[in-house]
Motif scaffolding. Structure first.
Motif, PDB file in Angstrom:
ATOM      1  N   ASN A 163      -5.244  15.937   8.127  1.00 53.97           N
ATOM      2  CA  ASN A 163      -5.745  14.825   7.313  1.00 53.97           C
ATOM      3  C   ASN A 163      -7.139  14.401   7.755  1.00 53.97           C
TER       4      ASN A 163
ATOM      5  N   ARG B 285       0.167   8.433  -1.961  1.00 55.10           N
ATOM      6  CA  ARG B 285      -1.202   8.887  -1.735  1.00 55.10           C
ATOM      7  C   ARG B 285      -2.157   7.832  -2.262  1.00 55.10           C
TER       8      ARG B 285
ATOM      9  N   SER C 149       0.442  16.740  -0.310  1.00 56.89           N
ATOM     10  CA  SER C 149       1.834  16.581  -0.703  1.00 56.89           C
ATOM     11  C   SER C 149       2.283  15.126  -0.631  1.00 56.89           C
TER      12      SER C 149
END
Ligand code: ADP
Length: 270
Positions: free
Chosen positions: A160, A207, A219
């Protein structure tokens, strides 16, 4: 388990009096409910890529005479298939972590080794994104647990940090032991996370808006896996972030003594 009360029925008896019928959802029901929710929202999330795969294969069929079109749709089909593969493996990992069973492979884990492996595993992604990984900190610290599970958790934070950072920036991975706890901090100077989103990013499939537009391959399960993996090891994850300035995710785990064969033998006097 402590009682968790939900309202089953509310009846207004008089203007000033309402009768509430409460029910105690026991731990078992709660787990059962979690499982049902999990199945429901994973099925929902799988529908999009599965639908895309089926549409793209039809598109390939009808474009059969046009090699350029076929190549174009085939490329997209491969991307969707890869996304589906990542999603299913993450769903399996998360559901395993949420289940109550014990880790099969629990042992003393050298923190700097899992951290190094997680960083190395993302070297190619970092190169492609033009991001440099700076790793450092304490060595010889140990925790008890499953090295693969912990490695995946740290790896998700590193992935990330790279994905949400601009080219040319640095991602830091630090290890520090304090008061019986080891802190593994992953810091980036990327897009950051708004305060409202900070509360929610650890939820599965959540998200933030900027991320949706920026990184379509995500995902929404990475941080849910981090949270569950760390909690299963008796630890916690902390998040500091400012939009536009960057984020620091810190995994905190209880330290154990180094295994006997790793302790340097006391020096003999001459
Ligand atoms: P994803 O696959 O979307 O990255 P995650 O569960 O790993 O899913 O993260 C959830 C959301 O948290 C991301 O979609 C993004 O909005 C936000 N996020 C996670 N890590 C970072 C980071 N280092 N910087 C900015 N936003 C982040």
């Amino acid at each position: 388990a402590e009682p968790r009360l939900v309202v089953v029925r509310a009846s207004r008896i008089s203007p000033r009096l309402t009768l509430l019928v409460l029910k105690d959802i026991t731990e078992r029901e709660r787990v059962e409910q979690m499982r049902r929710d999990f199945v429901a929202n994973t099925s929902h999330e799988l529908k999009t890529p599965v639908g895309a795969v089926s549409l793209l294969s039809e598109a390939i069929e009808s474009a059969a005479d046009d090699p350029d079109q076929v190549r174009h749709f085939a490329g997209r089909l491969q991307a969707e298939a890869a996304r589906l593969a990542l999603l299913t493996s993450r769903i399996m990992n998360l559901s395993r972590l949420q289940a109550a069973d014990e880790f099969t492979d629990e042992r003393e884990v050298a923190v700097d080794e899992v951290v190094a492996a997680a960083a190395d595993a993302h070297a190619i992604q970092a190169d492609a994104a033009g991001v440099r990984i700076d790793r450092g900190g304490d060595r010889g610290l140990y925790v008890r647990g499953d090295a693969q599970v912990l490695g995946e958790a740290i790896g998700n934070l590193v992935a990330n940090a790279i994905a949400y950072s601009p080219r040319g920036s640095h991602v830091g991975i630090g290890v520090k032991g304090v008061d019986g706890v080891v802190e593994i901090a992953v810091t980036d100077r990327g897009i950051g996370i708004s305060e409202a989103d900070q509360e929610r990013v650890f939820e599965r499939f959540y998200r933030a808006d900027q991320a949706r537009s920026r990184r379509t391959g995500g995902s929404g399960l990475g941080l849910a896996i981090v949270k569950h993996a760390v909690q299963r090891h008796g630890g916690e994850v902390r998040l500091w972030s400012r939009p536009g300035r960057g984020s620091t995710f810190t995994i905190r785990l209880p330290l154990i003594d180094p295994p006997a064969d790793q302790v340097a033998p006391p020096r003999r006097r001459a």
